[in-house]
Design a protein around this motif. Structure first.
Motif, mmCIF file in Angstrom:
data_model
loop_
_atom_site.group_PDB
_atom_site.id
_atom_site.type_symbol
_atom_site.label_atom_id
_atom_site.label_comp_id
_atom_site.label_asym_id
_atom_site.label_seq_id
_atom_site.Cartn_x
_atom_site.Cartn_y
_atom_site.Cartn_z
ATOM 1 N N ARG B 133 0.940 25.927 9.156
ATOM 2 C CA ARG B 133 1.486 27.252 8.874
ATOM 3 C C ARG B 133 2.808 27.146 8.110
ATOM 4 O O ARG B 133 3.093 27.938 7.218
ATOM 5 N N ARG B 194 13.288 35.700 12.802
ATOM 6 C CA ARG B 194 11.968 36.310 13.033
ATOM 7 C C ARG B 194 10.987 35.315 13.646
ATOM 8 O O ARG B 194 9.784 35.486 13.551
ATOM 9 N N GLY B 195 11.505 34.276 14.241
ATOM 10 C CA GLY B 195 10.636 33.374 14.989
ATOM 11 C C GLY B 195 10.349 32.042 14.317
ATOM 12 O O GLY B 195 9.576 31.251 14.814
ATOM 13 N N GLY B 196 10.949 31.800 13.131
ATOM 14 C CA GLY B 196 10.783 30.507 12.474
ATOM 15 C C GLY B 196 9.456 30.357 11.769
ATOM 16 O O GLY B 196 8.598 31.242 11.834
ATOM 17 N N SER B 197 9.275 29.229 11.116
ATOM 18 C CA SER B 197 8.068 29.040 10.295
ATOM 19 C C SER B 197 6.821 28.858 11.143
ATOM 20 O O SER B 197 5.712 29.130 10.697
ATOM 21 N N GLY B 199 6.250 30.451 13.979
ATOM 22 C CA GLY B 199 5.920 31.691 14.689
ATOM 23 C C GLY B 199 6.121 31.542 16.182
ATOM 24 O O GLY B 199 6.384 30.456 16.681
ATOM 25 N N LEU B 200 5.979 32.676 16.884
ATOM 26 C CA LEU B 200 6.207 32.649 18.335
ATOM 27 C C LEU B 200 4.905 32.531 19.119
ATOM 28 O O LEU B 200 4.829 31.844 20.118
ATOM 29 N N ASN B 201 3.873 33.223 18.584
ATOM 30 C CA ASN B 201 2.550 33.208 19.239
ATOM 31 C C ASN B 201 2.639 33.472 20.733
ATOM 32 O O ASN B 201 2.007 32.801 21.536
ATOM 33 N N LYS B 202 3.457 34.452 21.085
ATOM 34 C CA LYS B 202 3.680 34.703 22.512
ATOM 35 C C LYS B 202 2.985 35.967 23.012
ATOM 36 O O LYS B 202 3.087 36.315 24.148
#
Lengths: 258, 204
Positions: B133, B194-197, B199-202
């Protein structure tokens, strides 16, 4: 801009990082607290033992350039960590639970060109949803829904590079609101915008039900705010009702020039 | 300058992203093996024909190749002195055709579609600790920030000329690099917020 709230969006909300993770402190989950925060950047002490605590919905932050405002707000979403002291946002400690911060604290920067990542508006909005785990299809649906709620359907495929500064900042705000943060932090977002655009964006922000922390050199935006904090050389110089703090700040600037 | 997504419905827009990317990869490899100037000319005309099939909004983007002209001429001159003019023409045709074909892909493909198509291709890189990603996002950022950097260069050029700057425009290179680095720091901050490259996937 339509006078609608983004509450519709909350109907479809998911459990997010900060909702899954219990806060460090359970006593003050609607409060933001900085305790004896000391921050050093390079050779300079930017924040010097700062103690600050608030729960109000709309809080403003003023001060001269270099007073530590931007550093302070970067502590709230973990972009900076304090050298000493603790920062707790709605009960979450920024050092111990940094993973909850991006979904808990939304951040709008001064220059929209620094935060728009995707070439078109809908893709930019969908990115926030994908960051939170939505599938590309669901994320795009949500982006299109949000745009239609604000009568901006025709913006979906517009290239962000062709938008005006005000329009770009509007997209930035929507791109953060779609992530449903609990606290929205804005670092001089209106500095390059004309008055009608400022008013339009302020109206957009007021429709959201999240807490606001705003840095602006345009004091008129603080009229409806609950509280204003004046930061001077890394310490709090005044804190209270916006009208009182603005008057104190103006008097001090006038005296320094005299 | 790479063109951004062209909002319209054409046969090329309707083609699956994977088909377009495979066609781009295959044509790049094929063009590398071409030595005949006539075949290269045919390939170039073919690329131009595809632009013409995209109606006026599409063929206007042929001008995206304009900034390449000085470099293409330089290549032609170097070939003239070191090789033959025919080989220079083949190299020029190859670069121009490749650029036009690549530009067609960005013109007719949404960035998200491109990322979603490329991401699975990068999966093997996970073995080396590289997040697919993040890599796909890096490509998106590169395409998105090409016009932003062009704008920075334009502002620097204006400031240079406003102060009576001469023809030594290479001097703009250093401030451009510095501003590019500053810009990348700001963008990295915005992405981290915004959660970095990765992502958070939370969400459940």
């Amino acid at each position: 801009m339509q006078g609608r709230s983004v509450a519709w969006f909350r109907k479809t909300q998911h459990t997010k990082a900060w909702q899954q993770t219990p806060p460090t402190s359970t006593q003050q989950s609607d409060h933001i607290t900085l305790s004896s925060v000391h921050l050093r950047r390079g050779q300079h002490d930017v924040l010097k033992g700062l103690n600050l605590h608030w729960h109000e919905k709309k809080v403003g932050l003023i001060g001269n350039n270099g007073s530590g405002k931007s550093s302070l707000i970067r502590l709230l979403n973990g972009l900076l960590l304090p050298d000493q002291g603790q920062v707790e946002v709605f009960g979450y400690n920024t050092q111990q639970q940094p993973e909850v911060l991006p979904s808990l604290v939304g951040f709008i920067f001064q220059n929209p060109d620094h935060q728009l990542i995707f070439p078109t508006v809908a893709e930019e909005l969908a990115f926030g949803c994908q960051q939170l785990g939505d599938s590309p299809h669901t994320a795009r649906e949500k982006a299109l829904n949000l745009l239609s709620q604000y009568s901006m359907q025709d913006w979906a495929n517009r290239p962000v590079s062709e938008l005006s500064e005000g329009q770009k900042q509007k997209v930035c705000i929507l791109a953060i609101l779609i992530m449903e943060p609990k606290l929205l932090v804005l670092d001089e977002p209106f500095s390059a915008l004309d008055l009608p655009t400022r008013l339009q964006l302020m109206a957009l922000l007021e429709q959201s039900d999240c807490h606001l922390l705003l840095i602006s050199h345009d004091f008129s935006v603080y009229e409806q705010f609950d509280r204003l904090i004046w930061l001077d050389a890394g310490q709090i110089r005044a804190d209270g009702q916006p009208a009182d703090v603005i008057e104190a700040y103006r008097n001090a600037v006038t005296q320094e020039r005299a | 300058m790479i063109s951004l997504y062209l909002e319209q419905q054409s046969w090329l827009h309707r083609l699956p992203t994977s088909a377009k990317l495979i066609a781009l990869a295959l044509s790049s490899v094929a063009l590398l093996t071409v030595a005949s100037p006539w075949i290269m000319l045919a390939a170039l005309l073919g690329a131009i024909l595809i632009y013409l099939s995209l109606a006026p909004q599409g063929w206007r983007h042929l001008s995206a190749a304009r900034p390449l002209i000085p470099f293409l001429l330089a290549i032609l001159v170097i070939h003239y002195f070191t090789d033959t003019l025919v080989e220079g023409c083949v190299s020029l045709g190859r670069l121009l055709t490749l650029f036009l074909i690549a530009n067609l892909v960005t013109l007719t493909t949404r960035m998200n579609d491109m990322i979603n198509t490329l991401q699975p291709c990068f999966k093997p890189l996970q073995l080396f600790g590289i997040q697919p990603r993040s890599l796909a996002l890096a490509i998106a950022l590169m395409i998105r920030f090409a016009p932003v950097l062009a704008k920075v260069l334009e502002s620097l050029d204006e400031a240079w000329r406003a102060r009576g700057g001469g023809k030594q425009k290479w001097r703009l290179l250093v401030p451009l690099i510095i501003q590019g680095i500053t810009l990348s720091e700001h963008v990295a901050d915005a992405l981290a917020a915004r959660g970095g490259s990765a992502g958070l996937n939370k969400r459940i």
